[in-house]
Design an enzyme around this catalytic site. Structure first.
Site, mmCIF file in Angstrom:
data_model
loop_
_atom_site.group_PDB
_atom_site.id
_atom_site.type_symbol
_atom_site.label_atom_id
_atom_site.label_comp_id
_atom_site.label_asym_id
_atom_site.label_seq_id
_atom_site.Cartn_x
_atom_site.Cartn_y
_atom_site.Cartn_z
ATOM 1 N N THR A 1 -8.118 5.023 -6.921
ATOM 2 C CA THR A 1 -8.487 4.653 -5.090
ATOM 3 C C THR A 1 -9.686 4.797 -5.452
ATOM 4 O OG1 THR A 1 -7.759 6.073 -3.779
ATOM 5 C CG2 THR A 1 -6.934 4.309 -4.131
ATOM 6 N N GLU A 2 -10.982 3.956 -4.986
ATOM 7 C CA GLU A 2 -12.267 4.584 -4.803
ATOM 8 C C GLU A 2 -12.647 4.629 -3.224
ATOM 9 O OE1 GLU A 2 -14.256 1.501 -6.644
ATOM 10 O OE2 GLU A 2 -13.132 2.509 -8.931
ATOM 11 N N ARG A 3 -11.843 4.242 -2.389
ATOM 12 C CA ARG A 3 -12.456 4.176 -0.310
ATOM 13 C C ARG A 3 -11.238 4.245 0.221
ATOM 14 N NH1 ARG A 3 -13.367 -0.872 -2.935
ATOM 15 N NH2 ARG A 3 -11.857 -2.494 -1.586
ATOM 16 N N SER B 1 -0.174 10.982 -4.840
ATOM 17 C CA SER B 1 -1.444 11.668 -3.434
ATOM 18 C C SER B 1 -0.595 12.289 -2.728
ATOM 19 C CB SER B 1 -2.005 10.059 -3.332
ATOM 20 O OG SER B 1 -3.288 10.037 -1.940
ATOM 21 N N GLY B 2 -1.394 12.253 -1.454
ATOM 22 C CA GLY B 2 -0.584 12.872 0.291
ATOM 23 C C GLY B 2 -0.044 11.697 0.834
ATOM 24 N N ASP B 3 0.566 12.150 1.890
ATOM 25 C CA ASP B 3 0.872 11.382 2.237
ATOM 26 C C ASP B 3 0.392 9.834 3.027
ATOM 27 O OD1 ASP B 3 3.836 12.193 2.589
ATOM 28 O OD2 ASP B 3 2.426 14.340 3.519
ATOM 29 N N ARG C 1 -10.048 20.867 3.119
ATOM 30 C CA ARG C 1 -8.657 20.430 2.378
ATOM 31 C C ARG C 1 -8.974 21.174 0.947
ATOM 32 N NH1 ARG C 1 -6.883 15.103 1.558
ATOM 33 N NH2 ARG C 1 -7.455 15.007 4.458
ATOM 34 N N GLY D 1 0.177 11.700 9.068
ATOM 35 C CA GLY D 1 -0.949 12.321 9.011
ATOM 36 C C GLY D 1 -2.716 11.405 9.337
#
Length: 551
Positions: free
Chosen positions: A223-225, A248-250, A354, A528
């Site tokens: 993913t880019e955005r 990734s994350g949730d 982060r 989240g």
């Protein structure tokens, strides 16, 4: 970017392909091949009847020592040559097929052939929880100069090992479970910026080699955005893949779920099993699935290895989703939880840290404790017991609605229409009389969670399961001290926060809830992701999607 196996693994798979590796079949449909000696062997202690046995080289080289192998439905037993296969002393080593992710057969020098298997057994250090560690064993078949005959024997052993390594679908609830096919094709949606920014590196170092061993081919979409994954799964022809994997994350899985629910064919699309691999900061669903599978609490690469192992084994089950509707007309489908107040403040306020990974939440908690806030609003809910034992709410004057439209009776919805929120009434109307309205209207936090874990190190709802049909609603009333609040969160790391019997913390299992803030103050989150603060309500929809589960 297509996922390619490392050279050593790719080479072994190419050699194995020459032997025609078949698709794995469930145990119940796989016929047992005849015994090498022409008769069934006696039962083996702890492993069941022997299905195959033979003497092979204990390694790929021509000078490897000989060993005796006995294959049962549960394990591959290895003994030194000369040991009695049917003896009572037990094998020198037993490789559990439940730990096996793949097997291959390939030609070797001097007209011989080999078959190998790769396992990830749990091995415990002297301190700390056990972790899965890679173990590969290769055996050499050399029964004379017949190269094709040797390869056929190696292929037969490899094929049978793969068949027996397929997880057995639980008999008590078989309609709710399935197993990914082999070979398997996976679309991996990966956010390289999630968490501390190591998702792509961890995928290439940890995940990709394991998937290659399990005969799972990958197409990697980076993913880019924001909303990139949402658009991808909403618009893409998904028929070319057997599973959708989120590394990734949730938050990225939230995008994927809602992208799928926007498709005209959402009912079919939601049958595609989803898999979460922890690559973010919180990794709540990954920690929950690790917990449901019965594994000890682990984090970071150990958790990633466990979740990748679950994907390799391929067992999936159904998962509930919760439909959330807001006063501004938005509707979301959530797999993890909805929050308002302290927990959401920590989640969003710590975004700037982060780069710290999961440690960002510790720092965020301390900062939010220092400026502890109280939020005013009205909380209402439909308890589990009330809903299960009562008749449906009257349709007039409080007809249940979905996005402002009156739903049709069950089974008469238009093709492609989303599932109706039949337990809810419009946000502008009072909740039905059989709902419970919380008398207090000042809260430190409200959190509706549908999984066991709020984060990797926070076991918030130990009783939660993937398809329990329940929203686990927690709310904390105003007046709690900072010290007590900190104690509760420390206890939550062990799942013992309710044992403290704090009078300010309340928990109730519900089927639906409504939250109406008095003013648009405070942070709301869903899985989240931040939401505008406004009235919101939600209800659970049982078994709406499928997820790789491991149990």
């Amino acid at each position: 970017m297509n996922g390619a196996a490392p050279p050593a693994i790719a080479g072994r798979q190419q050699r194995a392909a020459a032997g025609g590796a078949p698709r794995c079949l469930p145990l119940r449909s796989a016929p047992a091949p005849p015994m090498a000696a022409g008769r069934r062997a006696p039962p083996e202690p702890g492993g069941g009847p022997v299905l195959l046995q033979g003497i092979f080289g204990a390694g790929p080289g021509p000078g490897a020592a000989a060993c005796s192998l006995s294959l049962t439905a549960r394990e591959l037993q290895v003994r030194r040559a000369g040991g009695c296969p049917g003896g009572s002393a037990g094998p020198d080593a037993a490789l559990r097929l439940a730990d096996c992710v793949g097997s291959a057969a390939f030609p070797a020098a001097a007209a011989a052939a080999c078959f190998s298997l790769v396992c990830y057994p749990l091995r415990g250090p002297r301190w700390g929880p056990p972790a899965r560690q890679r173990l590969e064993r290769t055996f050499r078949v050399s029964r004379g100069p017949d190269a094709e005959g040797n390869l056929r024997i190696a292929q037969a052993w490899s094929r049978r090992i793969r068949e027996l390594a397929v997880p057995t679908v639980p008999a008590q609830d078989g309609d709710s479970y399935g197993v990914l096919p082999r070979p398997c094709h996976a679309l991996v949606l990966l956010n390289p910026q999630s968490g501390s920014g190591r998702a792509l590196d961890d995928f290439q170092a940890v995940v990709q080699p394991m998937l290659a061993e399990a005969d799972i081919a990958t197409t990697v979409f980076v993913t880019e955005r924001p909303h990139h994954a949402h658009e991808k799964v909403r618009d893409e022809d998904l028929s070319q893949w057997d599973t959708l994997v989120v590394m990734s994350g949730d938050g990225l899985l939230f995008e994927v779920v809602n992208g799928l629910m926007e498709r005209p064919d959402w009912k079919e699309a939601m049958k595609k099993p989803l898999c979460i691999l922890p690559g973010g900061s919180g990794n709540a669903l990954a920690a929950s699935i690790n917990y449901y599978a019965g594994y000890d609490h682990v984090a970071k690469k150990k958790l990633l290895t466990n979740c990748t192992f679950i994907l390799c084994k391929g067992l999936y089950t159904q998962m509930d989703l919760v439909s959330l509707s807001t006063a501004s007309g938005k509707r979301f489908f959530s797999f993890l939880g909805f929050g308002w107040g302290f927990i959401s403040d920590v989640d969003i306020d710590s975004e700037k840290y982060r780069w710290l990974g999961s440690a960002r939440f510790t720092l965020g908690t301390l900062q939010c404790l220092a400026k502890l806030r109280v939020y005013q609003g009205r909380l209402s809910y439909l308890p589990m017991a009330t809903e299960q034992g009562s008749s449906p709410a009257p349709r007039d004057p409080h007809a249940p609605v979905t996005n402002g439209h009156i739903p049709q009776p069950a089974g008469t919805e238009a093709p492609g229409s989303l599932p109706p929120d039949s337990l809810l009434v419009p946000l502008g109307q009072p909740v039905p009389a059989h709902w419970t309205v919380v008398p207090e209207e000042e809260f430190v936090l409200v959190y509706a969670i549908y999984q066991s874990h709020l984060g990797t190190n926070l076991l918030m709802a130990p009783a939660a399961r993937l398809h329990d049909g329940c929203i686990h609603l927690f709310y904390m009333k105003a007046g709690i001290s900072r010290v007590t609040l900190l104690k509760l969160f420390l206890a939550m790391s062990r799942g013992t926060h309710l044992d403290l019997n704090c009078p300010h913390l309340c928990y109730v299992p519900v089927r639906a809830f409504r939250l109406e803030p008095r003013v648009a103050a405070g942070i709301m989150t869903v899985d989240g992701e931040a939401l505008a603060c406004e009235p919101v309500q939600g209800q659970v929809h049982a078994r709406l999607c499928r997820v790789l589960s491991g149990s």
